[in-house]
Design a protein around this motif. Structure first.
Motif, PDB file in Angstrom:
ATOM      1  N   VAL A  45       0.791  -1.338   0.095  1.00  9.56           N
ATOM      2  CA  VAL A  45      -0.041   0.078  -0.197  1.00  9.56           C
ATOM      3  C   VAL A  45       0.828   1.535  -0.091  1.00  9.56           C
ATOM      4  N   ARG A  46       0.958   2.047  -1.214  1.00 12.12           N
ATOM      5  CA  ARG A  46       1.715   3.273  -1.265  1.00 12.12           C
ATOM      6  C   ARG A  46       0.937   4.442  -0.680  1.00 12.12           C
TER       7      ARG A  46
ATOM      8  N   ALA B  47       7.857   5.226   1.894  1.00 12.06           N
ATOM      9  CA  ALA B  47       6.729   5.682   0.869  1.00 12.06           C
ATOM     10  C   ALA B  47       5.870   4.620   0.827  1.00 12.06           C
ATOM     11  N   SER B  48       5.866   3.224   1.062  1.00  6.56           N
ATOM     12  CA  SER B  48       4.795   2.154   1.054  1.00  6.56           C
ATOM     13  C   SER B  48       4.972   1.278   2.006  1.00  6.56           C
ATOM     14  N   TRP B  49       3.672   0.619   2.349  1.00  2.00           N
ATOM     15  CA  TRP B  49       3.890  -0.420   3.378  1.00  2.00           C
ATOM     16  C   TRP B  49       3.477  -1.723   2.803  1.00  2.00           C
TER      17      TRP B  49
ATOM     18  N   GLN C 206      -7.528  15.232  -1.843  1.00  4.92           N
ATOM     19  CA  GLN C 206      -7.230  16.008  -3.033  1.00  4.92           C
ATOM     20  C   GLN C 206      -5.756  16.351  -2.666  1.00  4.92           C
ATOM     21  N   ASN C 207      -4.951  16.648  -3.615  1.00  6.14           N
ATOM     22  CA  ASN C 207      -3.610  17.023  -3.839  1.00  6.14           C
ATOM     23  C   ASN C 207      -3.003  16.254  -2.618  1.00  6.14           C
ATOM     24  N   LEU C 208      -2.794  14.954  -2.576  1.00  2.52           N
ATOM     25  CA  LEU C 208      -2.156  14.382  -1.652  1.00  2.52           C
ATOM     26  C   LEU C 208      -0.561  14.397  -1.761  1.00  2.52           C
ATOM     27  N   PRO C 209       0.217  14.560  -0.770  1.00  5.31           N
ATOM     28  CA  PRO C 209       1.415  14.519  -1.023  1.00  5.31           C
ATOM     29  C   PRO C 209       2.189  13.071  -1.488  1.00  5.31           C
ATOM     30  N   VAL C 210       2.684  13.333  -2.884  1.00  3.21           N
ATOM     31  CA  VAL C 210       3.016  11.770  -3.346  1.00  3.21           C
ATOM     32  C   VAL C 210       4.497  12.075  -3.837  1.00  3.21           C
ATOM     33  N   SER C 211       5.404  11.794  -3.288  1.00  4.45           N
ATOM     34  CA  SER C 211       6.957  11.976  -3.485  1.00  4.45           C
ATOM     35  C   SER C 211       7.808  11.065  -2.926  1.00  4.45           C
ATOM     36  N   LYS C 212       8.980  11.315  -3.156  1.00  2.00           N
ATOM     37  CA  LYS C 212       9.877  10.362  -2.658  1.00  2.00           C
ATOM     38  C   LYS C 212       9.967  10.274  -1.018  1.00  2.00           C
ATOM     39  N   THR C 213       9.229  11.327  -0.420  1.00  2.00           N
ATOM     40  CA  THR C 213       9.426  11.538   0.979  1.00  2.00           C
ATOM     41  C   THR C 213       7.907  12.111   1.483  1.00  2.00           C
ATOM     42  N   PRO C 214       6.840  11.280   1.115  1.00  2.00           N
ATOM     43  CA  PRO C 214       5.291  11.525   1.377  1.00  2.00           C
ATOM     44  C   PRO C 214       5.262  11.912   2.863  1.00  2.00           C
ATOM     45  N   LEU C 215       5.851  10.873   3.760  1.00  2.00           N
ATOM     46  CA  LEU C 215       5.419  11.276   5.121  1.00  2.00           C
ATOM     47  C   LEU C 215       5.940  12.513   5.508  1.00  2.00           C
ATOM     48  N   GLU C 216       7.185  12.714   5.319  1.00  2.00           N
ATOM     49  CA  GLU C 216       7.836  14.362   5.702  1.00  2.00           C
ATOM     50  C   GLU C 216       6.952  15.412   5.167  1.00  2.00           C
ATOM     51  N   ASP C 217       6.688  15.438   3.853  1.00  2.69           N
ATOM     52  CA  ASP C 217       5.678  16.340   3.285  1.00  2.69           C
ATOM     53  C   ASP C 217       4.501  16.728   3.888  1.00  2.69           C
ATOM     54  N   PHE C 218       3.764  15.276   4.368  1.00  2.00           N
ATOM     55  CA  PHE C 218       2.507  15.378   5.064  1.00  2.00           C
ATOM     56  C   PHE C 218       2.491  15.960   6.419  1.00  2.00           C
TER      57      PHE C 218
ATOM     58  N   PHE D 231       5.033  18.229   7.620  1.00  2.00           N
ATOM     59  CA  PHE D 231       5.694  19.268   7.810  1.00  2.00           C
ATOM     60  C   PHE D 231       5.369  20.423   6.566  1.00  2.00           C
ATOM     61  N   LYS D 232       4.851  19.840   5.322  1.00  3.60           N
ATOM     62  CA  LYS D 232       4.539  20.738   4.475  1.00  3.60           C
ATOM     63  C   LYS D 232       3.049  20.855   4.080  1.00  3.60           C
ATOM     64  N   TYR D 233       2.283  19.782   3.780  1.00  2.00           N
ATOM     65  CA  TYR D 233       0.803  20.044   3.458  1.00  2.00           C
ATOM     66  C   TYR D 233       0.081  19.961   4.590  1.00  2.00           C
ATOM     67  N   LYS D 234       0.265  19.305   5.514  1.00  4.07           N
ATOM     68  CA  LYS D 234      -0.491  19.049   6.473  1.00  4.07           C
ATOM     69  C   LYS D 234      -1.952  18.646   6.436  1.00  4.07           C
ATOM     70  N   HIS D 235      -2.062  17.796   5.276  1.00  6.43           N
ATOM     71  CA  HIS D 235      -3.363  17.448   4.937  1.00  6.43           C
ATOM     72  C   HIS D 235      -3.246  16.103   4.334  1.00  6.43           C
ATOM     73  N   GLY D 236      -4.091  15.000   4.471  1.00  3.10           N
ATOM     74  CA  GLY D 236      -3.844  13.682   3.494  1.00  3.10           C
ATOM     75  C   GLY D 236      -4.968  12.807   4.218  1.00  3.10           C
ATOM     76  N   ASN D 237      -4.817  11.506   3.336  1.00  3.40           N
ATOM     77  CA  ASN D 237      -6.199  10.659   3.722  1.00  3.40           C
ATOM     78  C   ASN D 237      -5.692   9.755   4.846  1.00  3.40           C
ATOM     79  N   CYS D 238      -6.433   8.757   4.969  1.00  8.11           N
ATOM     80  CA  CYS D 238      -6.399   7.673   6.261  1.00  8.11           C
ATOM     81  C   CYS D 238      -4.832   7.210   6.404  1.00  8.11           C
ATOM     82  N   GLU D 239      -4.076   6.701   5.129  1.00  5.11           N
ATOM     83  CA  GLU D 239      -3.027   5.997   4.996  1.00  5.11           C
ATOM     84  C   GLU D 239      -1.629   7.142   5.567  1.00  5.11           C
ATOM     85  N   TYR D 240      -2.122   8.232   5.358  1.00  6.36           N
ATOM     86  CA  TYR D 240      -1.070   9.254   5.785  1.00  6.36           C
ATOM     87  C   TYR D 240      -1.061   9.392   7.363  1.00  6.36           C
ATOM     88  N   PHE D 241      -2.271   9.724   7.952  1.00  7.18           N
ATOM     89  CA  PHE D 241      -2.510   9.754   9.464  1.00  7.18           C
ATOM     90  C   PHE D 241      -1.736   8.159   9.979  1.00  7.18           C
ATOM     91  N   ALA D 242      -2.387   7.053   9.309  1.00 11.98           N
ATOM     92  CA  ALA D 242      -2.012   5.891  10.089  1.00 11.98           C
ATOM     93  C   ALA D 242      -0.478   5.781  10.147  1.00 11.98           C
TER      94      ALA D 242
END
Length: 641
Positions: free
Chosen positions: A215-216, A256-258, A394-406, A408-419
């Motif tokens: 799951v990416r 980036a993925s589990w 919408q506009n989810l952080p998809v990059s090589k470092t999605p967790l850091e972007d979520f 410190f940068k975007y501060k929004h995401g869906n369930c897999e970002y929070f989990a």
């Protein structure tokens, strides 16, 4: 008697024939390519134009050559992977070619046969409630059309009054209606086999998305935009906070993925686990989708299904993808924790090689001075749910470092970002953690007594290992209304739910009717004969459900048929009233007598003159081949008085 308007029987036959062809097309429409659908529609519209103008028809030799070319092309395109679709597409073009011909009795029968083949082809692709609707409509249309076609074959230019055509159509419907009880009996009684003979022909209609071993971050949002059903769970309604449907467990994170490691997938023993809580039984109907995992209410400990594998993390899977709708029974425990005596802490504390120093610093700040796992869990959960982080697809952080972007940068995401953020932060603090993928919530259908769970309810949450065992944590701040049914919904949603109820019962009692159910039914009948029980108490609810309601519905349909078939025109009612009055005076009209001949036999001169006046007035209007005006009807009624 002569009606005021007549219709050429050829016109009715052609209209019904086009309807039958359209039903065949609609039954396979969603399975074939757009090119073939467009070609069929264009050719049919051209055929309708030719039939309407009656000025031109394609030469039969040209159409026969074209049909032969279509057959050869279909054979060339035929593949073992998907033979039915290629055959259906070829049949569809053949059907449109037949419509272009100048149609005779043989051509109509060929159109009916090809349309039936198309409907049969749709059954090989998928047998859903739509198939039964198309089947019933086609059978009724065929019954009417074949009877009218018989008249047409004897006299092509025959014209019949509209009332006569309606009567013929209604009488024709008795043919399929009478055959239905026998059809139902044969469906129940004919031997079943557990071997799916026609499975090799079927193309599985799978959901567009589904959980996998990998799951990416950002991938679940694709599932959450799909409103189609993934499964239905027949069970009693439970508290909405327990509506987590377990599917997969993910333990390895690369940044980036589990994914699930081979170690977790290798075991099949769950005897070391201890579960305490209320048992909940479910019967689940899972739709085809792109993977092999089986979903059930959290925490499932028993699933009854052939060729199923069970794992130590309370997940279950098949040896291959779920490529057709399956049914299975589940027993779950509504437990607050999964007690496990010993775990592989190294696996559940694993971190990506290049873990961000910023994330490490945040966790140190949150857990500094805290001495227990529970305190660390509470700090991380409060940080994610109580901070400035928002749920979004919408506009989810998809990059090589999605967790850091979520974080410190975007501060929004869906369930897999929070989990993911919570699991990684817990691991940094020394708390073993893993992700669980499945579904959240569902819409409870009070009529069918089941939960409807759509793809858009896909969800990921966290399980953390504490002194109590594995406990569920859900850091996603999504509103509960996004996953379960609120008390009020618009009328369209309620209609969809009713339609889904019909579809559910179709799958449960028709599609899932197999040899096992057949044996169970026979055993019940056998035991009832051997040990008849006389029960003095009557279950009123079951009596109404299984006897009174069907009886009332059947009687209503019969009365409606009698009412429609016995409807008389205003002219017929006037004559009936006239003849009834004559019978009171002792004069009854013979079946072969005309009105004037009948009146001539009246002996009383005064009565004869009154009767003549009525008959002359009636016939002066009736034989003009037009409808009676209101004034004329009233004048005739006054004469009868």
């Amino acid at each position: 008697m002569k009606s005021s308007s007549k219709i050429k029987i050829e016109v009715i036959v052609k209209i019904i024939t086009y309807i039958i062809g359209l039903i065949g097309f609609l039954s396979v429409f969603k399975h074939i390519s757009f090119i073939y659908s467009a070609a069929f529609i264009v050719l049919c519209l051209l055929a309708v134009y030719f039939d309407y103008k009656k000025s031109f028809h394609m030469p039969r030799w040209f159409l026969n050559l074209t049909a032969l070319a279509v057959i050869l092309l279909s054979l060339f395109r035929l593949s073992l992977d998907n033979p039915v679709v290629s055959a259906v597409e070829g049949l569809l073009i053949l059907l449109s070619i037949k419509f272009l011909e100048e149609k005779k009795f043989r051509d109509y029968m060929q159109i009916y046969l090809i349309s039936l083949f198309l409907l049969s082809g749709s059954a090989l692709l998928t047998i859903d409630i739509e198939f039964s609707i198309y089947f019933l409509i086609m059978i009724f249309m065929l019954a009417i059309s074949i009877v009218l076609l018989t008249y047409y074959s004897q006299e092509p230019d025959l014209e019949l009054p509209k009332s006569t055509i309606i009567k013929i159509a209604l009488k024709s419907l008795l043919i399929p209606l009478i055959s239905m009880p026998m059809t139902l009996f044969l469906f129940v009684m004919l031997p079943r086999t557990s071997y799916p003979f026609f499975n090799f022909l079927n193309r599985a209609e799978k959901a567009k998305t589904g959980f996998t071993d990998n799951v990416r971050l950002g991938s679940v949002s694709g599932i959450q935009e799909d409103a189609t059903a993934i499964f239905r769970a027949h069970m009693e309604k439970i508290d909405e906070r327990h509506l987590y449907w377990r599917g997969i467990v993910l333990d390895y994170f690369d940044g980036a993925s589990w994914k699930s490691t081979d170690g977790v997938r290798g075991g099949d023993e769950i005897s070391t686990l201890i579960l305490k809580g209320e048992k909940v039984r479910q019967t689940i109907y899972l739709e085809p989708y792109e993977h092999r995992y089986i979903f059930a209410l959290d925490k499932p400990y028993l699933i009854t299904l052939n060729d199923i594998k069970k794992y130590g993390d309370l997940t279950f899977s098949l040896s291959k993808e779920v490529d057709k709708r399956i049914r299975y029974d589940v027993v779950s425990i509504l437990s607050d924790a999964i007690s496990e005596i010993d775990i592989d802490k190294e696996r559940y504390l694993q971190l990506p090689e290049n873990i961000s120093s910023e994330i490490m610093d945040i966790v140190k700040g949150l857990t500094s001075g805290r001495n227990s796992k529970e305190e660390n869990i509470k700090s991380v959960l409060t940080f994610l749910k109580g901070g400035n982080y928002k749920y979004s697809l919408q506009n989810l952080p998809v990059s090589k470092t999605p967790l850091e972007d979520f974080l410190f940068k975007y501060k929004h995401g869906n369930c897999e970002y929070f989990a993911s953020a919570m699991a990684v932060m817990l691991r940094i603090s020394g708390v073993p953690a893993r992700l669980v993928g499945g579904y959240r919530g569902g819409y409870y259908n009070d009529i069918g007594k089941y939960y409807l769970v759509p793809q858009k309810n896909a969800h990921v949450w966290v399980e953390a290992y504490t002194d109590k065992g594995w406990i569920r944590l859900d850091p996603t701040p999504a509103s509960i209304e996004g996953f379960v049914s609120p008390h009020k919904r618009d009328i369209l949603f309620k209609i969809r739910l009713v339609l889904d109820t019909i579809n559910y019962y179709w799958n449960a009692f028709v599609i899932s009717y197999d040899f096992e159910k057949q044996l169970s039914l026979f055993h019940k009948i056998q035991s009832g004969i051997r040990k008849p029980e006389i029960k003095l108490s009557i279950n009123k609810e079951k009596l109404i459900k299984y006897l009174v309601i069907p009886a009332v519905l059947s009687l209503s349909v019969f009365m409606l048929y009698v009412l429609i078939s016995s409807r008389k025109t205003e002219e017929e009612r006037l004559i009936a009233l006239f003849l009834k009055k004559m019978e009171r005076h002792g004069y009854k009209k013979g079946k072969s007598e005309g009105l004037e001949e009948f009146v001539a036999g009246i002996r009383e001169e005064e009565l004869k003159q009154l009767a003549y006046r009525f008959v002359e007035e009636f016939e002066s209007h009736y034989y003009k081949d037009r409808k009676f005006t209101k004034e004329e009807i009233n004048r005739l009624k006054s004469m009868l008085k």
